[in-house]
Design an enzyme around this catalytic site. Structure first.
Site, mmCIF file in Angstrom:
data_model
loop_
_atom_site.group_PDB
_atom_site.id
_atom_site.type_symbol
_atom_site.label_atom_id
_atom_site.label_comp_id
_atom_site.label_asym_id
_atom_site.label_seq_id
_atom_site.Cartn_x
_atom_site.Cartn_y
_atom_site.Cartn_z
ATOM 1 N N ASP A 69 0.819 -1.224 0.000
ATOM 2 C CA ASP A 69 0.000 0.000 0.000
ATOM 3 C C ASP A 69 0.850 1.271 0.000
ATOM 4 O O ASP A 69 0.322 2.381 0.078
ATOM 5 C CB ASP A 69 -0.945 0.009 1.203
ATOM 6 N N LYS A 95 19.463 41.858 -16.282
ATOM 7 C CA LYS A 95 18.449 42.177 -17.284
ATOM 8 C C LYS A 95 18.273 43.699 -17.317
ATOM 9 O O LYS A 95 18.057 44.327 -16.289
ATOM 10 C CB LYS A 95 17.130 41.516 -16.867
ATOM 11 N N GLY A 123 15.743 25.799 -16.917
ATOM 12 C CA GLY A 123 15.325 27.012 -17.622
ATOM 13 C C GLY A 123 16.246 28.206 -17.393
ATOM 14 O O GLY A 123 16.619 28.911 -18.350
HETATM 15 C C1 R5P Z 1 16.493 30.085 -7.940
HETATM 16 O O1 R5P Z 1 16.493 31.090 -7.276
HETATM 17 C C2 R5P Z 1 17.612 29.085 -7.857
HETATM 18 O O2 R5P Z 1 18.804 29.663 -7.439
HETATM 19 C C3 R5P Z 1 17.825 28.434 -9.214
HETATM 20 O O3 R5P Z 1 18.266 29.420 -10.117
HETATM 21 C C4 R5P Z 1 16.557 27.820 -9.717
HETATM 22 O O4 R5P Z 1 15.980 27.006 -8.731
HETATM 23 C C5 R5P Z 1 16.822 27.001 -10.945
HETATM 24 O O5 R5P Z 1 15.613 26.496 -11.415
HETATM 25 P P1 R5P Z 1 15.423 26.104 -12.930
HETATM 26 O O6 R5P Z 1 16.540 25.147 -13.284
HETATM 27 O O7 R5P Z 1 14.071 25.457 -12.988
HETATM 28 O O8 R5P Z 1 15.486 27.353 -13.750
#
Ligand code: R5P
Length: 287
Positions: A34, A188, A221
């Site tokens: 389970d 940015k 990402g």
């Molecule tokens: C965010 O503040 C962390 O330092 C990483 O940049 C983040 O967790 C990375 O996540 P992902 O690989 O999904 O962009």
């Protein structure tokens, strides 16, 4: 000292035990049909100094429950001192309540670890303020020197260490310190409505090798965007490193497809890129 290996950190626990010349406990861990867990720590732990090594990556809640059960079992077994080494602490990105009524899940976890551990050791927590949620002695190891050593041995020419955002700048600085090179972070800049440019804040990357470092690679990402930006700025080879390779789904492939030459992480989470061991750092902290 006895090292207790949680199932999420079996190899790392063995490495830590070897580094410390300590006994490695036997564990029986089974899952009932389970889904419930059966756990047994083999051998006697009464009056012993015990160190549980258990990371909490996916499946987080199962790994957390196992960690808490091991700590409680050691307490009931009369261990003299119980240290919880959690190489990757789940829920660390929920370090505060962003909306009224939101659960601060990192605090929930910290409080529960504190119930039966005497000491907590984490590695590059997403936010160090999480340490304040523990009601026991709690400390954090920085694995970035190990990332630096790994790349130092590669003897990269004209390398710049880059944090993908401002938050990663201190890590970039520490890694660059090991490499003896410059560091920067991406920033940015908004040029106008819907028009932004992302590039290194201070340095010209044209024709230089770049090493992008961050605490976590999850979906990949953030790193993919950083790789694209550095390529657009004319970087030569791009290397990617993180402490915690959460690496969800095809994250690693995405990084290679974006143009990363090499992608590495530490073994706080076992993964296909966990080439750097944090065992010496953990052993050093415990000693
Ligand atoms: C965010 O503040 C962390 O330092 C990483 O940049 C983040 O967790 C990375 O996540 P992902 O690989 O999904 O962009």
């Amino acid at each position: 000292m006895i090292v207790i290996p949680g199932t999420a950190s079996q190899v790392l626990a063995k490495e830590v035990a070897d580094e410390l010349n300590a006994e490695l406990a036997g564990i029986t861990c089974k899952v009932f049909p389970d889904g419930e867990l059966y756990l047994r720590i083999e051998g006697e732990v009464a009056n012993e100094e015990c160190v549980v090594v258990q990371s909490t990556p996916r499946p987080q809640n199962r790994n957390i429950f196992e960690l808490l059960a091991l700590l409680e079992t050691l307490r009931e077994g009369g261990a003299a001192k119980i240290t919880a080494v959690v190489p990757y602490l789940a829920y660390a990105r929920q370090d505060r309540s962003f909306t009224q009524g939101e659960a601060v899940t990192s605090r929930v976890l910290a409080k529960h670890i504190s119930l039966n551990a005497d000491e907590f050791v984490g590695i590059n927590l997403h936010e160090s303020t999480i340490l304040d949620y523990f009601t026991i002695e709690a400390g954090e190891i920085d694995a970035s020197p190990e990332l630096g050593e790994y790349f130092r041995s590669m003897k990269l020419d004209d390398c710049v260490v880059i944090g993908p955002d401002r938050g990663a700048l201190p890590m970039a600085e520490r890694v660059a310190g090991r490499l003896g090179c410059e560091y920067d972070h991406l920033e940015k800049t908004r040029l106008g409505p819907g028009e932004v440019v992302v590039k290194p804040k201070n340095l010209n990357i044209q024709g230089r090798n770049a090493l992008i470092v961050d605490d976590i690679i999850d979906s990949g990402g953030s790193m993919v965007e950083a790789i694209k930006m550095l390529k657009a700025q004319g970087a030569a080879d791009i290397y990617v490193a993180c402490v915690h390779p959460v690496a969800t789904g095809s994250a690693i492939s995405r990084l290679f497809a974006a143009g990363a030459r090499e992608v590495v992480g530490t073994n706080t989470i076992p993964s296909q890129i966990s080439f750097i061991s944090v065992a010496p750092l953990i052993a050093g902290a415990l000693e």
